[in-house]
Scaffold this active site. Structure first.
Site, PDB file in Angstrom:
ATOM      1  CB  ILE A  48      -1.040  -0.042   1.442  1.00 36.26           C
ATOM      2  CG1 ILE A  48      -1.751  -1.169   1.721  1.00 36.26           C
ATOM      3  CG2 ILE A  48      -1.779   1.580   1.190  1.00 36.26           C
ATOM      4  CD1 ILE A  48      -3.056  -1.275   2.473  1.00 36.26           C
ATOM      5  CD  GLU A  49       3.838   1.684  -4.462  1.00 43.54           C
ATOM      6  OE1 GLU A  49       3.193   2.520  -5.496  1.00 43.54           O
ATOM      7  OE2 GLU A  49       4.327   1.195  -4.430  1.00 43.54           O
ATOM      8  CB  CYS A  58       6.498  -4.333   2.142  1.00 43.78           C
ATOM      9  SG  CYS A  58       7.471  -3.268   1.721  1.00 43.78           S
ATOM     10  CD  GLU A  60       7.070  -8.786   1.378  1.00 41.26           C
ATOM     11  OE1 GLU A  60       6.335  -7.979   1.136  1.00 41.26           O
ATOM     12  OE2 GLU A  60       8.076  -9.117   0.812  1.00 41.26           O
ATOM     13  CB  CYS A  91      12.339  -4.750   1.825  1.00 39.55           C
ATOM     14  SG  CYS A  91      11.755  -4.234   3.434  1.00 39.55           S
ATOM     15  CB  CYS A  94       9.210  -7.134   5.381  1.00 35.48           C
ATOM     16  SG  CYS A  94       7.925  -6.372   4.404  1.00 35.48           S
TER      17      CYS A  94
HETATM   18  N1  THU Z   1       7.494  -3.887  -1.671  1.00 37.28           N
HETATM   19  C1  THU Z   1       6.917  -5.029  -1.130  1.00 37.28           C
HETATM   20  O1  THU Z   1       6.010  -4.802  -0.323  1.00 37.28           O
HETATM   21  N2  THU Z   1       7.391  -6.028  -1.029  1.00 37.28           N
HETATM   22  C2  THU Z   1       8.790  -6.669  -1.033  1.00 37.28           C
HETATM   23  O2  THU Z   1       9.543  -7.195  -1.110  1.00 37.28           O
HETATM   24  C3  THU Z   1       9.373  -5.293  -1.973  1.00 37.28           C
HETATM   25  C4  THU Z   1       8.991  -4.152  -2.731  1.00 37.28           C
HETATM   26  C5  THU Z   1       6.864  -2.560  -1.999  1.00 37.28           C
HETATM   27  C6  THU Z   1       6.733  -1.791  -1.932  1.00 37.28           C
HETATM   28  C7  THU Z   1       7.192  -0.601  -3.368  1.00 37.28           C
HETATM   29  O3  THU Z   1       5.468  -0.417  -3.151  1.00 37.28           O
HETATM   30  C8  THU Z   1       6.719  -1.291  -4.075  1.00 37.28           C
HETATM   31  O4  THU Z   1       7.128  -2.579  -3.859  1.00 37.28           O
HETATM   32  C9  THU Z   1       8.295  -1.504  -4.666  1.00 37.28           C
HETATM   33  O5  THU Z   1       9.785  -0.900  -3.657  1.00 37.28           O
END
Ligand code: THU
Length: 136
Positions: A48-49, A58, A60, A91, A94
């Site tokens: 969710i950005e 993220c 996870e 990342c 997470c």
């Molecule tokens: N992101 C994740 O949701 N999980 C990951 O394991 C790597 C990155 C998301 C964060 C952001 O919304 C987008 O991917 C680009 O980094």
């Protein structure tokens, strides 16, 4: 289907379902996660950005926090997917969040857009992780 009857590929399929919920207008990088509890329930997560990028959460962590808020505390494995050619590994933030609530043998199933995957334990992804016991 109960998660107990699921293999890795089934859990990856669930993660692709979760990915549909991704809110990622900025990166356009859609991530999905399916978190399995020890007693076989599945919780879904997607990234969710936010326009203030650092507030983004993220997939996870949305899965983990959703499960925690339902009272879950024992976790078995998580599947993570995206539209990338390469597998999507959690990342660092997470890994740390998972490390708070999951044991070193917790499995992280990391898939690419075709569902090809690798499995690592959390202990492999975050060796020497910092935990509450280190505060004592
Ligand atoms: N992101 C994740 O949701 N999980 C990951 O394991 C790597 C990155 C998301 C964060 C952001 O919304 C987008 O991917 C680009 O980094």
């Amino acid at each position: 289907m109960r998660a107990n009857d699921m293999n890795e590929k089934d859990l990856i399929k669930e993660a692709f379902e979760a990915q549909k919920k991704s809110i990622s207008p900025y990166s356009k990088f859609r991530v999905g996660a399916a978190l399995e509890t020890e007693d076989g329930k599945i919780y879904y997560g997607a990234n969710i950005e936010n326009a203030a990028y650092s507030v983004t959460v993220c997939a996870e962590r949305t899965a983990l926090f959703t499960a925690l808020l339902q009272g879950e505390r024992k976790f078995k494995r998580i599947a993570v997917v995206s539209d990338s050619q390469t597998i999507t590994a959690p990342c660092g933030a997470c890994r740390q969040a998972l490390n708070e609530f999951c044991d070193a043998d917790f499995e992280v199933i990391m898939a690419n857009k075709n569902g090809e995957y690798e499995i690592k334990t959390l202990g492999e992804l975050l060796p020497y992780g910092f935990k509450g016991e280190n505060l004592e």
